[in-house]
Design an enzyme around this catalytic site. Sequence first.
Site, PDB file in Angstrom:
ATOM      1  N   ASN A 264       4.317   9.787  -7.882  1.00 35.11           N
ATOM      2  CA  ASN A 264       3.705   9.951  -6.563  1.00 35.11           C
ATOM      3  C   ASN A 264       2.462  10.830  -6.640  1.00 35.11           C
ATOM      4  O   ASN A 264       2.384  11.772  -7.435  1.00 35.11           O
ATOM      5  CB  ASN A 264       4.713  10.455  -5.523  1.00 35.11           C
ATOM      6  CG  ASN A 264       5.471  11.704  -5.903  1.00 35.11           C
ATOM      7  OD1 ASN A 264       5.669  12.002  -7.071  1.00 35.11           O
ATOM      8  ND2 ASN A 264       5.920  12.440  -4.909  1.00 35.11           N
TER       9      ASN A 264
ATOM     10  N   GLU B 134       6.381   4.246  -6.933  1.00 32.48           N
ATOM     11  CA  GLU B 134       6.631   2.828  -7.197  1.00 32.48           C
ATOM     12  C   GLU B 134       5.345   2.028  -7.110  1.00 32.48           C
ATOM     13  O   GLU B 134       5.044   1.188  -7.955  1.00 32.48           O
ATOM     14  CB  GLU B 134       7.617   2.251  -6.171  1.00 32.48           C
ATOM     15  CG  GLU B 134       8.987   2.863  -6.199  1.00 32.48           C
ATOM     16  CD  GLU B 134       9.114   4.056  -5.265  1.00 32.48           C
ATOM     17  OE1 GLU B 134       8.182   4.889  -5.216  1.00 32.48           O
ATOM     18  OE2 GLU B 134      10.158   4.174  -4.620  1.00 32.48           O
TER      19      GLU B 134
ATOM     20  N   CYS C 232       6.914   0.355  -0.146  1.00 30.15           N
ATOM     21  CA  CYS C 232       7.125   0.073  -1.573  1.00 30.15           C
ATOM     22  C   CYS C 232       7.979  -1.179  -1.751  1.00 30.15           C
ATOM     23  O   CYS C 232       7.740  -1.982  -2.649  1.00 30.15           O
ATOM     24  CB  CYS C 232       7.773   1.264  -2.275  1.00 30.15           C
ATOM     25  SG  CYS C 232       6.610   2.616  -2.525  1.00 30.15           S
TER      26      CYS C 232
ATOM     27  N   GLU D 144       0.069  12.845  -4.064  1.00 29.07           N
ATOM     28  CA  GLU D 144      -0.095  13.293  -2.685  1.00 29.07           C
ATOM     29  C   GLU D 144      -1.541  13.710  -2.412  1.00 29.07           C
ATOM     30  O   GLU D 144      -2.374  13.783  -3.328  1.00 29.07           O
ATOM     31  CB  GLU D 144       0.897  14.428  -2.401  1.00 29.07           C
ATOM     32  CG  GLU D 144       2.326  13.915  -2.507  1.00 29.07           C
ATOM     33  CD  GLU D 144       3.394  14.906  -2.092  1.00 29.07           C
ATOM     34  OE1 GLU D 144       3.083  16.104  -1.888  1.00 29.07           O
ATOM     35  OE2 GLU D 144       4.552  14.479  -1.966  1.00 29.07           O
ATOM     36  N   ASN D 145      -1.803  13.956  -1.129  1.00 28.70           N
ATOM     37  CA  ASN D 145      -3.170  14.260  -0.712  1.00 28.70           C
ATOM     38  C   ASN D 145      -3.115  15.189   0.496  1.00 28.70           C
ATOM     39  O   ASN D 145      -2.197  15.057   1.326  1.00 28.70           O
ATOM     40  CB  ASN D 145      -3.870  12.940  -0.342  1.00 28.70           C
ATOM     41  CG  ASN D 145      -5.367  13.093  -0.238  1.00 28.70           C
ATOM     42  OD1 ASN D 145      -5.871  13.663   0.726  1.00 28.70           O
ATOM     43  ND2 ASN D 145      -6.060  12.597  -1.221  1.00 28.70           N
ATOM     44  N   ALA D 146      -4.097  16.091   0.602  1.00 35.25           N
ATOM     45  CA  ALA D 146      -4.153  17.008   1.748  1.00 35.25           C
ATOM     46  C   ALA D 146      -4.230  16.217   3.054  1.00 35.25           C
ATOM     47  O   ALA D 146      -3.714  16.670   4.081  1.00 35.25           O
ATOM     48  CB  ALA D 146      -5.346  17.943   1.618  1.00 35.25           C
TER      49      ALA D 146
ATOM     50  N   TYR E 283      -2.453  13.695   4.363  1.00 35.52           N
ATOM     51  CA  TYR E 283      -1.144  13.154   3.919  1.00 35.52           C
ATOM     52  C   TYR E 283      -1.059  11.637   3.747  1.00 35.52           C
ATOM     53  O   TYR E 283      -0.561  11.172   2.729  1.00 35.52           O
ATOM     54  CB  TYR E 283      -0.025  13.611   4.862  1.00 35.52           C
ATOM     55  CG  TYR E 283       0.297  15.104   4.821  1.00 35.52           C
ATOM     56  CD1 TYR E 283      -0.384  15.974   3.968  1.00 35.52           C
ATOM     57  CD2 TYR E 283       1.274  15.628   5.647  1.00 35.52           C
ATOM     58  CE1 TYR E 283      -0.089  17.334   3.942  1.00 35.52           C
ATOM     59  CE2 TYR E 283       1.574  16.992   5.622  1.00 35.52           C
ATOM     60  CZ  TYR E 283       0.885  17.844   4.770  1.00 35.52           C
ATOM     61  OH  TYR E 283       1.185  19.167   4.750  1.00 35.52           O
TER      62      TYR E 283
ATOM     63  N   CYS F  37      10.762   3.502  -0.088  1.00 32.01           N
ATOM     64  CA  CYS F  37      10.332   3.340   1.304  1.00 32.01           C
ATOM     65  C   CYS F  37      10.022   1.869   1.582  1.00 32.01           C
ATOM     66  O   CYS F  37       9.908   1.044   0.664  1.00 32.01           O
ATOM     67  CB  CYS F  37       9.130   4.222   1.606  1.00 32.01           C
ATOM     68  SG  CYS F  37       7.563   3.569   0.978  1.00 32.01           S
TER      69      CYS F  37
HETATM   70  N1  THU Z   1       8.058   9.022  -2.469  1.00 30.23           N
HETATM   71  C1  THU Z   1       7.915   8.165  -3.518  1.00 30.23           C
HETATM   72  O1  THU Z   1       7.046   8.330  -4.369  1.00 30.23           O
HETATM   73  N2  THU Z   1       8.761   7.123  -3.585  1.00 30.23           N
HETATM   74  C2  THU Z   1       9.806   6.914  -2.744  1.00 30.23           C
HETATM   75  O2  THU Z   1      10.535   5.946  -2.918  1.00 30.23           O
HETATM   76  C3  THU Z   1      10.055   7.821  -1.616  1.00 30.23           C
HETATM   77  C4  THU Z   1       9.034   8.869  -1.415  1.00 30.23           C
HETATM   78  C5  THU Z   1       7.174  10.186  -2.414  1.00 30.23           C
HETATM   79  C6  THU Z   1       6.150  10.173  -1.332  1.00 30.23           C
HETATM   80  C7  THU Z   1       5.856  11.652  -1.177  1.00 30.23           C
HETATM   81  O3  THU Z   1       4.924  12.017  -2.173  1.00 30.23           O
HETATM   82  C8  THU Z   1       7.176  12.314  -1.517  1.00 30.23           C
HETATM   83  O4  THU Z   1       7.937  11.344  -2.216  1.00 30.23           O
HETATM   84  C9  THU Z   1       7.952  12.801  -0.317  1.00 30.23           C
HETATM   85  O5  THU Z   1       8.114  11.787   0.618  1.00 30.23           O
END
Ligand code: THU
Length: 151
Positions: free
Chosen positions: A52, A65, A105, A54-56, A58, A102
């Site tokens: 994963n 995935e 994905c 992330e970014n400021a 969001y 999620c």
């Molecule tokens: N996240 C994933 O990378 N995959 C998932 O299946 C569920 C959530 C990440 C997104 C975010 O960076 C962090 O988990 C919290 O939601």
Amino acid sequence: MRVYQWEEMSDEQREVVSVAKEQVQRSYCPYSHFHVGAAALLANGEVVRGCNQENAAYPSGLCAERSALFAAGAQYPEQPVTKLAIACYTGGHFTDVPGAPCGACRQVMLETEHRYGGKMEILLYGEKETYVFESAADLLPLIFVKENLKG
Ligand code: THU
């Protein structure tokens, strides 16, 4: 879905899950501190890595995935993805129970499976047990794919 203990999985399954587990270390998650690693095994034996990002701002971030599947599509567009493994790590340990991908994905997994015309096995790692789905289709009923755009 089948539930596996580590020793019940095949060597190939353990290999792809191990890469997903390694990948949690590369996760960029300064906001959630929830590390997700992913690994896509291709028909040619290559394993493409994701985690994963992330970014400021969001919503600009991306799940592990999708980062793995998009990287696979970018680097090996002709190679079917045969397995996709995911592992989640937070609070200093892997989660006991596997993380559930999620909805976005799942939609991308279905597109990938549909694109290559074969099943893509999904392996969701947990410390206590790993969930194995034979096909991404098992994670999303009533899919929206290319054919639906034709009306
Ligand atoms: N996240 C994933 O990378 N995959 C998932 O299946 C569920 C959530 C990440 C997104 C975010 O960076 C962090 O988990 C919290 O939601």
